[in-house]
Design an enzyme around this catalytic site. Structure first.
Site, mmCIF file in Angstrom:
data_model
loop_
_atom_site.group_PDB
_atom_site.id
_atom_site.type_symbol
_atom_site.label_atom_id
_atom_site.label_comp_id
_atom_site.label_asym_id
_atom_site.label_seq_id
_atom_site.Cartn_x
_atom_site.Cartn_y
_atom_site.Cartn_z
ATOM 1 N N GLY A 111 0.589 -1.154 -0.017
ATOM 2 C CA GLY A 111 0.098 0.086 0.034
ATOM 3 C C GLY A 111 0.884 1.322 0.090
ATOM 4 C CE1 TYR A 121 -9.526 3.061 7.311
ATOM 5 C CE2 TYR A 121 -10.066 5.482 7.563
ATOM 6 C CZ TYR A 121 -8.860 4.573 7.442
ATOM 7 O OH TYR A 121 -7.712 4.887 7.550
HETATM 8 N N1 SER Z 1 -6.518 9.039 4.471
HETATM 9 C C1 SER Z 1 -7.404 8.084 4.788
HETATM 10 C C2 SER Z 1 -8.767 8.216 3.928
HETATM 11 O O1 SER Z 1 -9.057 9.418 3.155
HETATM 12 C C3 SER Z 1 -7.850 8.500 6.166
HETATM 13 O O2 SER Z 1 -7.274 7.684 7.162
HETATM 14 O O3 SER Z 1 -9.614 7.384 4.194
#
Ligand code: SER
Length: 314
Positions: free
Chosen positions: A11, A140
């Site tokens: 990643g 998330y």
């Molecule tokens: N950068 C990430 C996102 O935009 C946030 O942790 O999902």
């Protein structure tokens, strides 16, 4: 020399963190694992194919390489998670629990990233405190809040040495992000270099906390190297470097590429961004393990453009 396993090494953060860990600990001592093929830049050391939801396969890799330290970075990010919420939950939670269980066995230290996505519309937006109302609205964010509680739980109940940071949006030029709400701040650089108009999926004034990848990698390693007694927060630490909106980064890049154009076309990611803080109070990290960011928007923009111009990346 201790052996380290990076999960999600393919990643955006995993690639750069693996490179840095290998320069510090030696390339043979850092195992890069991912469910997909990893970037060429990290094929110079041990690589393993791994689905982090497969506890048995994970345990076998830890045993095979006698892993003592795990950096577990695999996750479905905020924007992509909304397309398949149940899968995002299953992956983000089950993989973390698999890793935490290893902390009760042979693994001595664990790193797991949290995010500004733990915050939600009820959170104070400016200089968001370390301890505050969270109530995230994305799957998330929900998985990150739950993950933070599991980390604190495994630490207090079983003595697992797990450490975590709430990353802001991460911006680098060596590897691409995937599925995040802050990804625009990475994509904008490649469009500027190609001389193309940038279509921004957030509105011009959407201010968000951000951080240059070099600072993020350094923060991660400094946290992991800090004395255990200094780590008072066992859920996850706020960390900060800069805050800006699309129009700020556009203006900065335009000073280098005067013809650069931007078009604002906000989509579903706008609502996610609007639920997150503008800026973060990271005084606990500063006080407890001496965290200090080095890059602001100006320094970061110059560094990225300098490196991209000399062709470090295709
Ligand atoms: N950068 C990430 C996102 O935009 C946030 O942790 O999902």
């Amino acid at each position: 020399m201790k052996k380290i396993l990076v999960i999600g090494a393919g990643g955006q953060l995993g690639t750069e963190l693996t490179i840095k860990l290998r320069t510090i600990f030696g390339k043979d001592n850092v195992v890069a694992s991912d469910i997909r093929d990893v970037n060429e830049s990290i094929q110079d050391g041990p690589v393993e194919k791994l689905d982090a939801m497969d506890a048995k396969a994970l345990r076998e890799i830890v045993k095979k390489h006698q892993v003592e330290e795990v950096y577990h970075l695999a996750a479905i990010l905020s924007a992509k998670g909304e397309n398949n919420p149940r899968f995002a939950w299953d992956l983000n939670m089950n993989s973390l629990l698999n890793v935490l269980e290893l902390g009760r066995e042979s693994v001595k230290k664990i790193y797991w990233p949290s995010s500004i996505a733990v915050f939600g519309p009820d959170t104070p937006k400016d200089m968001t405190p370390q301890f505050t109302v969270m109530n995230p609205t994305t799957v998330y964010g929900i998985s990150k809040v739950a993950g933070e509680r599991w980390c604190a739980y495994y630490h207090h109940k079983y003595g697992v040495d797990v450490r975590s940071l709430r990353y802001p949006g991460l911006i680098g030029y060596k590897s691409l992000p995937g599925g995040g709400t802050t990804d625009y701040a990475v994509d904008i650089f490649s469009k500027a270099l190609k001389g193309e108009t940038f279509q921004c999926f957030l509105g011009a004034d959407t201010e968000l906390p951000m951080m240059y990848m070099e600072d993020a990698v350094r923060a991660t390693i400094e946290l992991m190297q800090a004395d255990s007694s200094a780590i008072k927060v066992r859920s996850s630490y706020n960390i900060a470097a800069m805050s800006f909106a699309p129009r700020h980064i556009y203006d900065k890049i335009k000073t280098h590429f005067t013809d650069f154009q931007i078009k604002y076309e906000p989509d579903y990611r706008q609502e996610i961004a609007d639920s997150w803080p503008n800026s973060i109070d990271d005084s606990a990290a500063q006080e407890q393990w001496n965290w200090q960011a080095k890059f602001d928007l100006e320094k970061m923009t110059e560094d990225i453009l300098m490196n991209l111009r000399v062709g470090v990346v295709d």
